[in-house]
Design an enzyme around this catalytic site. Structure first.
Site, PDB file in Angstrom:
ATOM      1  CG  ASP A  36       0.764 -16.175   6.477  1.00  0.00           C
ATOM      2  OD1 ASP A  36       1.522 -15.313   6.984  1.00  0.00           O
ATOM      3  OD2 ASP A  36      -0.279 -15.885   5.867  1.00  0.00           O
ATOM      4  CG  ASP A  53       9.922 -13.506   7.502  1.00  0.00           C
ATOM      5  OD1 ASP A  53       9.998 -13.024   6.342  1.00  0.00           O
ATOM      6  OD2 ASP A  53       9.631 -12.834   8.499  1.00  0.00           O
ATOM      7  N   GLY A  74       1.846 -13.642  -0.490  1.00  0.00           N
ATOM      8  CA  GLY A  74       2.488 -13.202   0.741  1.00  0.00           C
ATOM      9  C   GLY A  74       3.212 -11.875   0.618  1.00  0.00           C
ATOM     10  N   GLY A  75       3.672 -11.388   1.758  1.00  0.00           N
ATOM     11  CA  GLY A  75       4.377 -10.106   1.812  1.00  0.00           C
ATOM     12  C   GLY A  75       3.487  -9.031   2.382  1.00  0.00           C
ATOM     13  CB  SER A 113      -1.004  -4.014  -5.795  1.00  0.00           C
ATOM     14  OG  SER A 113      -1.737  -2.907  -5.349  1.00  0.00           O
ATOM     15  CG  HIS A 115      -1.738   0.491  -4.362  1.00  0.00           C
ATOM     16  ND1 HIS A 115      -2.446   1.666  -4.372  1.00  0.00           N
ATOM     17  CD2 HIS A 115      -2.497  -0.382  -3.649  1.00  0.00           C
ATOM     18  CE1 HIS A 115      -3.570   1.524  -3.674  1.00  0.00           C
ATOM     19  NE2 HIS A 115      -3.628   0.283  -3.234  1.00  0.00           N
ATOM     20  CE1 TYR A 138       1.597  -4.227  -1.139  1.00  0.00           C
ATOM     21  CE2 TYR A 138       0.239  -2.684  -2.375  1.00  0.00           C
ATOM     22  CZ  TYR A 138       0.462  -3.959  -1.901  1.00  0.00           C
ATOM     23  OH  TYR A 138      -0.433  -4.958  -2.170  1.00  0.00           O
ATOM     24  CB  SER A 167     -10.515  -2.691  -3.714  1.00  0.00           C
ATOM     25  OG  SER A 167      -9.907  -1.493  -4.143  1.00  0.00           O
ATOM     26  NE  ARG A 176      -8.929   3.523  -5.488  1.00  0.00           N
ATOM     27  CZ  ARG A 176      -8.335   2.414  -5.050  1.00  0.00           C
ATOM     28  NH1 ARG A 176      -8.659   1.919  -3.873  1.00  0.00           N
ATOM     29  NH2 ARG A 176      -7.417   1.813  -5.786  1.00  0.00           N
TER      30      ARG A 176
END
Lengths: 272, 272, 272, 272, 272, 272
Positions: A36, A53, A74-75, A113, A115, A138, A167, A176
């Protein structure tokens, strides 16, 4: 019985899911390498800590050396200005796959995700690997990594599971999540399934618990053997008591991505 | 309540599955006619024994007389030289259907096999009646009977269920069976469902227990009412302890047919 | 420009289509080996004649030696008693594929038939590779070879095109052929496309001319590059003048297989 | 926690299902308006009674005033002469939707029926929103309302769930109901799900309990969160003891609509 | 060669399309019965005139006597108040099908409409028989007749083609018709194809000319043998010169139904 | 008739396709803004030149000001080291979409590529908008922009056509282009169709000429009105004369992406 992996690299290990996976994946590997941007606390005997990083290609590639699997959590975990998405999610994930390629890591489990497909409708009857339809920069970065993973499988033979996590929180945090919730234990079950299934290839799946409402047809992911054990139902009554009903005409209600679809451009917001 | 059938012919009745079906199908018929190339032992009062070779057309047709259903489990149960596949599985099954046609048997349950579709990928998301893609001459013979059964339904009105049996053994015998296993009791449940469903027509379905890993979407077989009760899960730990992990790049790992896809031509092997 | 093949074996070379293919395939190979149960007449300099029965394994395998492609048109061309279907179409085709395997022939073009799918409805909107639904033992034998070809591709790397030939005649011979007709020239175009397409794998396609009525969606065969040039339309007026309209409720009218669906069992008919 | 609705209009409230819904929907609204052609008995404090005929446009529209949801169970519940279907089901339902439009009612749950799709086959593998294929004028009227509901959503923003109720009775009343049964409690669960799901749009779903035999793939309705709790299985033994087995070739056996497919024209029967 | 029909009833024969069909269908029948609410002019020797209202059941049924096909173009041709849609399109079409049933007419060609599916998107990739999604009460009435036609085929054996006519005018009348136009000659070709195809069953198809823009995949209608010969392309330049470009965000631009989707409720408009 | 656009920005205007589009798009806009890293030569009165690097966000955004459409052909046109792909294709395209968003440009036509889907098989029967399956980092960058375009449509209302250009060259340059070729004139036709279709939304389509071999089903792109006029066929004979036949087992032969699938990692190659 020996553990299936010698060394698994977990990125984002200090984050919400990363912390849970330290516990959950311990049975799968002799060593967990916890990476991390900040140091992970309370390192256990089976754990090694790494601080770097993801935007640092050399450090990221180096971190993969000696690992036989990567769980890439990560991210940036939500919408952020473009430059941050670019560095953390796009460039960072490329570095992870380059590490895998250069050091012969054979399997990657990636935290994609909901998303990535957030603009699909809640009653469109989508499958677990619905076509890209991101709801944010994202989400676009998640689509990028899914296609990158596809390339690294087809061309370099590196297996990937891209889990479209819906989620994942300690408990449902809004209405939701009564359908989109993925409990931490089910998240561990799903990552474990992806790490232990005999053949993975390039797989895109979705991560939800066994909630009553199921807007995604998971039948094409049955080969993974993931069977969720938790449900949002015990949280329903309290959640409905303390929150207002959703507006049926609000896109955040009828699109898979929820409130992300109502976000503006992150750089505009950052500029305010 | 009377039994639904007067007389059911079971072929291959001395074999592994046949023996189980003697027990399992007893409630469905007043008489079970047990046919095999060798005599079945311990005949019960509700059983009649018949010894003949399926390649013998006259004997096979004669055996079907007076029966109102046939559970056709006979023939070579795995890859064999062509001449044997031809005689036992192709010619033999034709004789069975001819018997059904000549003696007015209205329903046949046929032991087809996963090897009729063995080259499909484990994560291709196939349905229970996926297109033919056999992995052996044995599998080709199963495809032959499936299409023969289709003809005898469309043209002669004889109903058939072609059950693509995955791996029916006392317990899972290798790692692959952790997903492909069909317990004997579930096998009996499935054959029973095929014999008692009101309308069968020409149906192709797949036979597996309620294992955790489900590479086949069974939703198009829901009308059969088959609900498996067993699972390979209790056998997982011991199996994983005593066997090596599968190689993800081995076709035997990622093809539905397992090690059959790695077999050479049976006549070559027989010649060695 | 040199010809793409050195030696192509044509089975059934003395038959209706075989005779046409002698002419049509001449540009594709230096030598055409013409095989049939009877001797082909008028052998040309580029042709070699062979006489044998496909049921003769040794002769059939021997005939494939030195060939780099096989156009397999031989066998019973319509419904026949089981024993003949078995010998000519099932055993005979197995011998062809064994020849290909043993002698390293890399590509086979097989004359499958509309009768492999004859019970599909004329307005079911089927694709060129619709699931098996044979209308005769002849059709069942075609399904058998299609699945055999699938095996020999998946396991032994022998490419096959299984062309479901609809009705290939000098001109439409009944009203059904107004939609099912495949002109000889279009048949040659299609076989040529199958022999010259860079990659064939295991392909099932359908063979019809550019008739006005198109009950089959051919879009999944576009990669073959077959473009029919003929049409039944010029024959329509004369055909409609000399024949009675079809009965819309006759299965022969609304099933793809036409009058084959109304045939009884061939052994019954043979016995009469 | 307040109730989600102030006032729900239930049509057909004196009927078999309507009576059950009085009990079942009480938790969802402060007031239930019970409408039927006859007076509902035993009105409770949370209930208001209304008596009118759905064919009476003014009365029907007036009844919707002040309601924020409508559960439309009224109209002829099975095959009837055309004039009655026209008045009760077609005109009556139009009046309901006009009431919703004029008085701003935002959601309608409509009792459509399996008979809107009754000619689909029991093993066709249909989805919950299969294409219209009615088996009766009654079924045609259900199709009419489904398309009317589609219009009122697309054009006027009124959400609808059209539930194709299979067989909702106190317990299975014939052998077909062993697969088509919808218990009263499951019916209440399903209507409740349709009333409380955040976004409904125009949804067509199917209503059955968790019976062993499942001829309908419900995966595209998972977003509703309906999970049946009852099963016909406890009734199987008694039902099979007292009834004759179904004839597999009877259309009533192999079509979804059951005996409706064998009905003649209702006006003919009425005339007899 | 004799004509395929003795007597065809054309409803709406005095209307725009009806007038064209008098000319176009003359070759198909010895007699055309021309029905409308007003008298058709210039009756030819092969024509008989009938004047009645489709809402008149007795007259409508009587008109079908002695006919062997019906081309049902009558009823309101665009959005109208509910009562008129009910009488002319719903009740009227029911009377037509009752006439067919009572008098043994075996085939009906029905002028359904794009407005039965008007809310589908122009780039949704729909098929010719897309699910109902009407854009008007007019469209709902078309859906009603399509489902009625389905019933009369399944139950009474009356064949129907429901042609979803897009925009049939002498020439394209607005920019949308550059893709939706159906020339009169192509309309005649399509109706002719529906009347002469050997087997029709219950078919839903779409009617457009061979325009450059093709938002509907017609491959499932290939069995009809309809091949349009006209195109809107010659009209493009003039049309684009005299009209404003469409607003891409106007639903009338991106929905199949065009400006119908922007209509309010017809009874409101009638009341103004 | 006025031109549909005032000012179109063409990126990559000095490149192979850009040069052709200067000619081809002149009729569509009063002004073409020609952008590239090098100056475009021979500027015409209707043209303006701009020189900048797409990686320069400020310059790229500024270039979009005052434009009402963008034809985005710029960026690396084939596989390049990651850093170049990142700057030119990923960051550069993001800048283009940001320009569109900030300056209200309503439509973008983007040169995506066959290499976004290059690992699909040539006989997989893919559609024009097949799922991502890139064959190179170049292809991954194309997938990135396709998903970015999806976001900018769903969230910001900017329409995009992502054209997966197959092989756009003056004439077919290798055997693969006999099926993958897109002539310059057809390319202009397709870009023109995308710029003039009334509603575009977010569209992914494929760009090929009317070649004989068609491995992609284009039926879902019919609404664009693109009709190719050219074919590779006139070039076939010469091409086949001067090149070796393709190896059917070479992935470059049977994958859509051709020789790109055989490339290694571009950074490895750059390092050599």
């Amino acid at each position: 019985m020996s553990k299936p992996y010698k060394k698994i690299l977990i990125t984002g290990a200090a984050g919400r899911l990363g912390t849970e996976l330290r516990r959950g994946l311990a049975p799968l590997a002799e060593t967990l390498v916890l990476a991390d941007r900040v140091a992970c606390e309370n390192l256990q005997p089976n754990e090694q800590g790494l601080v770097f990083d993801l935007a640092d290609e050399a450090a990221t590639v180096a971190a993969t050396e000696g690992c036989d699997a990567i769980v890439h959590m990560g991210g940036a975990p939500l919408e952020r200005p473009w430059e941050e998405i670019l560095d953390s999610n796009i460039r960072g994930s490329y570095h992870i796959y380059e590490g895998a390629r250069k050091h012969g890591v054979k399997r990657v489990v990636y935290a994609s995700s909901v998303h990535a497909i957030g603009y699909h409708g809640i009653n469109d009857g989508i499958d677990a690997d619905a076509k890209p339809r991101p709801d944010s920069l994202y989400g676009v970065s998640k689509c990028f990594v899914e296609s990158l993973a596809s390339l690294y499988w087809d061309k370099f033979g590196i297996e990937s599971a891209c889990i479209r996590i819906f989620s994942s929180f300690p408990e449902p945090a809004d209405r939701r999540m009564l359908w989109s919730w993925l409990s931490f234990d089910d998240c561990i079950r799903l990552v474990t399934a992806c790490l232990t299934t005999p053949h993975l290839g390039h797989t895109i799946t979705a991560g939800m618990s066994d909630n009553k409402v199921k807007p995604v047809n998971m039948s094409n992911s049955g080969f993974l053997g993931y069977q969720p054990q938790d449900s949002s139902e015990p949280y329903r009554e309290a959640m409905e008591a303390k929150t207002e009903p959703a507006d049926p005409n609000d896109p955040a209600t009828h699109r898979i991505g929820g409130w992300f679809v109502n976000l503006g451009h992150p750089n505009d917001e950052a500029a305010e």
